[in-house]
Design an enzyme around this catalytic site. Structure first.
Site, PDB file in Angstrom:
ATOM      1  N   TYR A  57       2.909   2.422  17.569  1.00  0.00           N
ATOM      2  CA  TYR A  57       3.944   3.437  17.352  1.00  0.00           C
ATOM      3  C   TYR A  57       5.172   3.196  18.220  1.00  0.00           C
ATOM      4  CZ  TYR A  57       1.396   5.791  13.834  1.00  0.00           C
ATOM      5  OH  TYR A  57       0.793   6.054  12.629  1.00  0.00           O
TER       6      TYR A  57
ATOM      7  N   VAL B 298       9.034  10.174   8.488  1.00  0.00           N
ATOM      8  CA  VAL B 298       8.798  10.562   9.883  1.00  0.00           C
ATOM      9  C   VAL B 298       9.867   9.993  10.809  1.00  0.00           C
ATOM     10  CG1 VAL B 298       6.283  10.786   9.583  1.00  0.00           C
ATOM     11  CG2 VAL B 298       7.237   8.565  10.266  1.00  0.00           C
TER      12      VAL B 298
ATOM     13  N   HIS C 142       4.951  15.050   7.187  1.00  0.00           N
ATOM     14  CA  HIS C 142       4.087  14.102   7.908  1.00  0.00           C
ATOM     15  C   HIS C 142       4.465  13.983   9.377  1.00  0.00           C
ATOM     16  CE1 HIS C 142       3.236  12.179   3.741  1.00  0.00           C
ATOM     17  NE2 HIS C 142       2.472  13.218   3.972  1.00  0.00           N
TER      18      HIS C 142
ATOM     19  N   CYS D 107      -0.989  14.221  29.011  1.00  0.00           N
ATOM     20  CA  CYS D 107      -0.356  15.501  28.699  1.00  0.00           C
ATOM     21  C   CYS D 107       0.000  16.196  30.010  1.00  0.00           C
ATOM     22  CB  CYS D 107      -1.330  16.351  27.890  1.00  0.00           C
ATOM     23  SG  CYS D 107      -0.789  18.055  27.706  1.00  0.00           S
TER      24      CYS D 107
ATOM     25  N   THR E  41      10.755   8.890  -3.817  1.00  0.00           N
ATOM     26  CA  THR E  41       9.316   9.066  -3.573  1.00  0.00           C
ATOM     27  C   THR E  41       8.543   8.650  -4.817  1.00  0.00           C
ATOM     28  OG1 THR E  41       7.558  10.650  -3.064  1.00  0.00           O
ATOM     29  CG2 THR E  41       9.539  11.559  -4.089  1.00  0.00           C
ATOM     30  N   SER E  42       7.409   8.001  -4.575  1.00  0.00           N
ATOM     31  CA  SER E  42       6.619   7.527  -5.716  1.00  0.00           C
ATOM     32  C   SER E  42       5.906   8.686  -6.393  1.00  0.00           C
ATOM     33  CB  SER E  42       5.608   6.486  -5.254  1.00  0.00           C
ATOM     34  OG  SER E  42       4.765   7.059  -4.273  1.00  0.00           O
TER      35      SER E  42
ATOM     36  N   ASN F 104      15.630   7.581  -8.311  1.00  0.00           N
ATOM     37  CA  ASN F 104      14.702   6.503  -7.945  1.00  0.00           C
ATOM     38  C   ASN F 104      15.022   5.307  -8.833  1.00  0.00           C
ATOM     39  OD1 ASN F 104      12.314   4.876  -7.577  1.00  0.00           O
ATOM     40  ND2 ASN F 104      11.237   6.709  -6.911  1.00  0.00           N
ATOM     41  N   PRO F 105      15.161   4.119  -8.255  1.00  0.00           N
ATOM     42  CA  PRO F 105      15.458   2.963  -9.118  1.00  0.00           C
ATOM     43  C   PRO F 105      14.295   2.566 -10.023  1.00  0.00           C
ATOM     44  CG  PRO F 105      15.278   2.287  -6.799  1.00  0.00           C
ATOM     45  CD  PRO F 105      15.163   3.772  -6.830  1.00  0.00           C
TER      46      PRO F 105
HETATM   47  N1  APR Z   1      16.500   4.744  -3.418  1.00  0.00           N
HETATM   48  C1  APR Z   1      15.607   5.611  -4.013  1.00  0.00           C
HETATM   49  N2  APR Z   1      14.315   5.320  -4.197  1.00  0.00           N
HETATM   50  C2  APR Z   1      13.869   4.127  -3.773  1.00  0.00           C
HETATM   51  C3  APR Z   1      14.725   3.183  -3.151  1.00  0.00           C
HETATM   52  C4  APR Z   1      16.082   3.525  -2.983  1.00  0.00           C
HETATM   53  N3  APR Z   1      16.939   2.698  -2.414  1.00  0.00           N
HETATM   54  N4  APR Z   1      13.990   2.085  -2.839  1.00  0.00           N
HETATM   55  C5  APR Z   1      12.722   2.347  -3.230  1.00  0.00           C
HETATM   56  N5  APR Z   1      12.650   3.569  -3.815  1.00  0.00           N
HETATM   57  C6  APR Z   1      11.495   4.256  -4.359  1.00  0.00           C
HETATM   58  C7  APR Z   1      10.414   3.367  -4.922  1.00  0.00           C
HETATM   59  O1  APR Z   1      10.699   3.019  -6.272  1.00  0.00           O
HETATM   60  C8  APR Z   1       9.177   4.256  -4.805  1.00  0.00           C
HETATM   61  O2  APR Z   1       9.017   5.047  -5.967  1.00  0.00           O
HETATM   62  O3  APR Z   1      10.886   4.951  -3.301  1.00  0.00           O
HETATM   63  C9  APR Z   1       9.521   5.175  -3.631  1.00  0.00           C
HETATM   64  C10 APR Z   1       8.699   4.932  -2.375  1.00  0.00           C
HETATM   65  O4  APR Z   1       7.360   5.242  -2.664  1.00  0.00           O
HETATM   66  P1  APR Z   1       6.229   5.221  -1.532  1.00  0.00           P
HETATM   67  O5  APR Z   1       6.306   3.926  -0.788  1.00  0.00           O
HETATM   68  O6  APR Z   1       4.948   5.606  -2.178  1.00  0.00           O
HETATM   69  O7  APR Z   1       6.724   6.321  -0.510  1.00  0.00           O
HETATM   70  P2  APR Z   1       6.530   7.879  -0.510  1.00  0.00           P
HETATM   71  O8  APR Z   1       6.586   8.460  -1.876  1.00  0.00           O
HETATM   72  O9  APR Z   1       7.455   8.386   0.539  1.00  0.00           O
HETATM   73  O10 APR Z   1       5.029   7.954  -0.002  1.00  0.00           O
HETATM   74  C11 APR Z   1       4.541   9.140   0.483  1.00  0.00           C
HETATM   75  O11 APR Z   1       2.663   8.023   1.533  1.00  0.00           O
HETATM   76  O12 APR Z   1       2.340   6.015   2.599  1.00  0.00           O
HETATM   77  C12 APR Z   1       2.336   7.392   2.737  1.00  0.00           C
HETATM   78  O13 APR Z   1       2.876   8.697   4.600  1.00  0.00           O
HETATM   79  C13 APR Z   1       3.399   7.737   3.727  1.00  0.00           C
HETATM   80  O14 APR Z   1       5.151   9.350   3.635  1.00  0.00           O
HETATM   81  C14 APR Z   1       4.508   8.352   2.910  1.00  0.00           C
HETATM   82  C15 APR Z   1       3.733   8.916   1.727  1.00  0.00           C
END
Ligand code: APR
Length: 253
Positions: free
Chosen positions: A72, A108, A124, A151, A192-193, A217-218
């Site tokens: 970390y 985070v 998170h 702590c 976000t995925s 999202n792209p």
């Molecule tokens: N702009 C917008 N979206 C983007 C970009 C960008 N420049 N680049 C990538 N992406 C999209 C991807 O297409 C994907 O759908 O961001 C998404 C990232 O997905 P994840 O990696 O699954 O991230 P997230 O959705 O934040 O995951 C949630 O899972 O791994 C854990 O704790 C971690 O907070 C995270 C959580």
């Protein structure tokens, strides 16, 4: 900005103008535009041989606190070297323009706050703060150390204030995010995925309570087929254009 994207951005801006409450959910894709490596991308060099659970779980910290702390510390150093991007700045500008914007993030890295965003609902936790692993309370310590500091209250081990595998999302974050989703007229998922629960369920919850849903999202995600406003492009490109469409002008600071 390709011309076919403009009408969808205008439509999302109109929905934003008409909404009383807007919730934005951000994920690692937003920080990707700042160059923040994902957890797995950051696992390079020495760290590549570890399983993610051996660096980010309560069991790993209890077994080998020094290794987890050093991982970390390396993540913090990576994040100290990046800046909020145009997407973070645009969202921070939006909070002063809309009557009620709620921001929920799965990230985070603290980049929303560094861009001036207030009241961020962190699902998170936050890599830049620390808490006592025993008592859970947030503590102020010098964290530029090789080993986890004690702590200041109970002498227990201090850990980063992030949610690890197998740990629960903070209750107050869930409560604030579900209230926001229920109250929203518009819900926008950015970078976000949309597969990791419970963040993924927030869009459905908002829709179930009458919100329209947008996505920036792209790539296609589990949400894409059902959104009202889908913008398939990078967050750092779309969010400033959205603010400009909303205000008629926008000059990032
Ligand atoms: N702009 C917008 N979206 C983007 C970009 C960008 N420049 N680049 C990538 N992406 C999209 C991807 O297409 C994907 O759908 O961001 C998404 C990232 O997905 P994840 O990696 O699954 O991230 P997230 O959705 O934040 O995951 C949630 O899972 O791994 C854990 O704790 C971690 O907070 C995270 C959580």
């Amino acid at each position: 900005m390709p011309s076919q994207r403009k009408p969808m951005i205008d439509a999302l801006a109109n929905a934003m103008r008409a909404a009383r409450t807007v919730t934005v959910l951000t994920g690692s894709g937003l920080s990707a535009d700042s160059g923040v490596p994902t957890f797995r991308d950051a696992q390079e060099g020495l760290w590549a041989r570890y399983r993610a659970e051996d660096l980010a779980s309560p069991e790993a910290f209890e077994r080998d606190p020094d290794t987890v702390w050093q991982w970390y510390r390396a993540r913090r150093q990576q994040i100290a070297g990046v800046e909020p991007n145009a997407g973070h700045w645009a969202l921070a500008a939006l909070q002063d323009q809309l009557p009620d914007l709620r921001l929920v993030t799965q990230n985070v890295d603290g980049l929303h706050q560094r861009a001036g965003h207030r009241d961020v609902i962190e699902f998170h936790g936050n890599l830049l703060s620390n808490r006592c692993h025993r008592e859970r309370r947030i503590v102020q310590v010098d964290d530029a150390t090789d080993l986890p500091p004690p702590c200041p209250h109970c002498d227990g081990p201090v850990r980063p204030n992030v949610v690890w595998f197998g740990e629960a999302i903070p209750e107050e974050a869930i409560a604030a995010a579900t209230t926001a989703a229920r109250q929203s007229d518009l819900f926008v998922a950015v970078g976000t995925s949309a597969v990791v629960q419970p963040a993924a369920g927030l869009a459905d919850l908002a829709r179930g309570h009458g919100a329209r849903v947008g996505e920036i999202n792209p790539e296609e995600t589990a949400l894409s087929a059902s959104v009202d406003f889908g913008i398939r492009a990078r967050a750092a490109e779309v969010l400033p254009a959205l603010v400009e469409a909303l205000l008629g002008h926008y000059t990032p600071d």
